[in-house]
Design a protein around this motif. Structure first.
Motif, short mmCIF file in Angstrom:
data_model
loop_
_atom_site.label_atom_id
_atom_site.label_comp_id
_atom_site.label_asym_id
_atom_site.label_seq_id
_atom_site.Cartn_x
_atom_site.Cartn_y
_atom_site.Cartn_z
N ILE A 1 -2.69 37.81 27.39
CA ILE A 1 -2.47 37.84 28.83
C ILE A 1 -0.98 37.58 29.10
N VAL A 2 -0.41 38.34 30.03
CA VAL A 2 0.97 38.12 30.47
C VAL A 2 0.97 37.98 31.99
N ASN A 3 1.54 36.89 32.48
CA ASN A 3 1.67 36.67 33.92
C ASN A 3 3.12 36.88 34.36
N ARG B 1 -3.86 26.23 26.19
CA ARG B 1 -4.63 25.19 25.52
C ARG B 1 -6.13 25.35 25.78
N ASP B 2 -6.48 25.74 27.01
CA ASP B 2 -7.89 25.98 27.32
C ASP B 2 -8.50 27.04 26.42
N LEU B 3 -7.69 28.04 26.08
CA LEU B 3 -8.19 29.22 25.36
C LEU B 3 -7.84 29.22 23.88
N MET B 4 -7.26 28.14 23.38
CA MET B 4 -6.74 28.14 22.01
C MET B 4 -7.84 28.32 20.97
N ASN B 5 -9.03 27.88 21.25
CA ASN B 5 -10.12 28.04 20.27
C ASN B 5 -10.86 29.36 20.42
N GLU B 6 -10.41 30.18 21.38
CA GLU B 6 -11.05 31.48 21.63
C GLU B 6 -10.18 32.66 21.20
N GLY B 7 -9.00 32.36 20.67
CA GLY B 7 -8.13 33.44 20.19
C GLY B 7 -7.52 34.27 21.30
N ILE B 8 -7.28 33.65 22.46
CA ILE B 8 -6.69 34.37 23.59
C ILE B 8 -5.35 33.71 23.93
N ARG B 9 -4.28 34.49 23.90
CA ARG B 9 -2.94 33.96 24.17
C ARG B 9 -2.52 34.29 25.60
N ILE B 10 -1.61 33.48 26.14
CA ILE B 10 -1.07 33.73 27.47
C ILE B 10 0.40 33.32 27.51
N ASN B 11 1.22 34.16 28.13
CA ASN B 11 2.63 33.88 28.32
C ASN B 11 3.04 34.34 29.72
N THR B 12 4.18 33.86 30.18
CA THR B 12 4.66 34.18 31.53
C THR B 12 6.12 34.62 31.50
N ILE B 13 6.42 35.68 32.23
CA ILE B 13 7.79 36.17 32.38
C ILE B 13 8.32 35.74 33.74
N LEU B 14 9.57 35.26 33.75
CA LEU B 14 10.25 34.88 34.98
C LEU B 14 11.36 35.89 35.23
N PRO B 15 11.08 36.98 35.94
CA PRO B 15 12.14 37.98 36.17
C PRO B 15 13.20 37.43 37.13
N GLY B 16 14.42 37.93 36.92
CA GLY B 16 15.48 37.65 37.88
C GLY B 16 15.48 38.72 38.96
N ILE B 17 16.64 39.31 39.22
CA ILE B 17 16.75 40.32 40.28
C ILE B 17 16.57 41.70 39.67
N PHE B 18 15.46 42.34 39.99
CA PHE B 18 15.10 43.62 39.37
C PHE B 18 15.07 44.75 40.38
N GLU B 19 15.27 45.95 39.88
CA GLU B 19 15.14 47.17 40.67
C GLU B 19 13.66 47.46 40.91
#
Length: 261
Positions: free
Chosen positions: A149-151, A183-201
Motif C-alpha cells: 500500500i502507498v499513501n 505494525r498492525d499488518l506486519m504478521n500479514e505480509g502487507i507493507r505500507i509507505n507514504t509519499i510526501l510530495p512537494g510542489i508538483f505539476e
C-alpha cells in the motif's frame, strides 16, 4: 513485490495528476488497474487507454468504496496493490480579521471536517478495506508477502503554510498512521509507505497563473522546477517493488522547506 502480468491494483484519484501517472506506470508493468475517482469522463478515458477499469468512487462514503472494491475485484481479482492519491485542499485561516470592517471570523468547522474526511478518513477507509481483502490472499513469497500500500501525504504535513491548517492536519494524520498500520499488518505480509510530495505539476497547479508557477519553481532548491507526476509514480513503484521498504514517510520535494506563505 514483483509486479507481474495481471497483478490486480487499485489507484484512488487515478483519473488525473499523481494518480493517473501511477496508474499508467503500474499498467506499463502489466498490472490490471482499477481507477477509483469521481471524474467519470477522465477516469474512463485513462482506464480505456491502459486496459483497466473505472469505478466511480467517493472515498468519504462507505457504500461507494465497498461498491468500487466489489467492481474492481469482480473484474481483476483481489488487489495486491493499493495506491491512495485521492485528496483535495483549501486555504482558510484558523481565525482572521477583515481588513476593511475589522470583523473577526474563524475557520468553519464543517469545512475543516470535510477536508479531514476526504484526505485522512477517506485514505484510511480505503487502506482498511483493502488490507482486509489482501489478508485473504495466499502469500507470494516465502517471506509471506501478500500486498503493498502507498499513501499520499504532503510536505504540508510537516511544514504547512498560512491557511493550510486543515490540509496540514489531514496530511499529518496520513503520515502519523503509516508506522502503526505497518505494525498492525506486519504478521500479514502487507507493507505500507507514504509519499510526501512537494510542489508538483497537477491539474490544480496548472490552473495557477504562469508567474505564480514560476515563483514556486524558483523556491525549490534543486532542481528548480515543479515536480512531474511520473516522478511521484517512480517512487511509488520503488515502494511497491522493494520488499524491505516498509513503514516509511518519504519527502519528494527537491529539498524544499515551505515558508509561512
Amino acid at each position: 513485490m514483483e509486479i507481474g502480468a495481471n497483478t490486480p491494483a487499485v489507484v484512488t484519484g487515478g483519473a488525473s495528476g499523481l494518480g493517473e501517472a501511477t496508474a499508467r506506470a503500474l499498467a506499463a508493468k502489466g498490472a490490471k488497474v482499477a481507477i477509483f475517482d469521481l471524474q467519470e469522463e477522465k477516469g474512463k478515458a485513462v482506464a480505456a487507454d491502459i486496459g483497466g477499469i473505472f469505478c466511480e468512487v467517493n472515498v468519504t462514503d462507505d457504500a461507494s468504496v465497498d461498491a468500487g472494491f466489489a467492481k474492481a475485484r469482480a473484474a481483476h481479482g483481489q488487489e495486491r496493490i493499493l495506491v491512495n492519491c485521492a485528496g483535495t485542499g483549501s486555504a482558510i485561516k484558523t481565525a482572521k480579521r477583515d481588513r476593511n470592517t475589522g470583523e473577526i471570523s474563524h475557520y468553519p468547522l464543517d469545512a475543516f471536517n470535510w477536508l479531514i474526511q476526504i484526505n485522512l478518513v477517506g485514505t484510511f477507509r480505503c487502506v482498511a478495506k483493502s488490507a482486509a481483502g489482501m489478508m485473504t490472499l495466499d502469500p507470494l513469497t516465502e517471506n509471506g508477502d501478500r500486498g503493498a500500500i502507498v499513501n499520499t501525504a504532503s510536505v504540508a504535513g510537516e511544514d504547512g503554510q498560512i491557511g493550510q491548517v486543515a490540509y496540514s492536519a489531514s496530511k499529518a494524520g496520513v503520515i502519523g498512521m503509516t508506522l502503526p498500520i505497518a505494525r498492525d499488518l506486519m504478521n500479514e505480509g502487507i507493507r505500507i509507505n507514504t509519499i510526501l510530495p512537494g510542489i508538483f505539476e497537477t491539474p490544480l497547479m496548472n490552473a495557477a497563473p504562469p508567474q505564480v508557477k514560476d515563483a514556486l519553481a524558483a523556491s525549490v532548491p534543486f532542481p528548480k522546477r515543479l515536480g512531474a507526476p511520473p516522478e511521484y509514480a517512480h517512487l511509488a513503484m520503488a515502494m511497491i517493488e522493494n520488499d524491505y521498504f516498509n513503514g516509511e514517510d518519504v519527502r519528494l520535494d527537491g529539498a524544499i522547506r515551505m515558508a509561512p506563505r
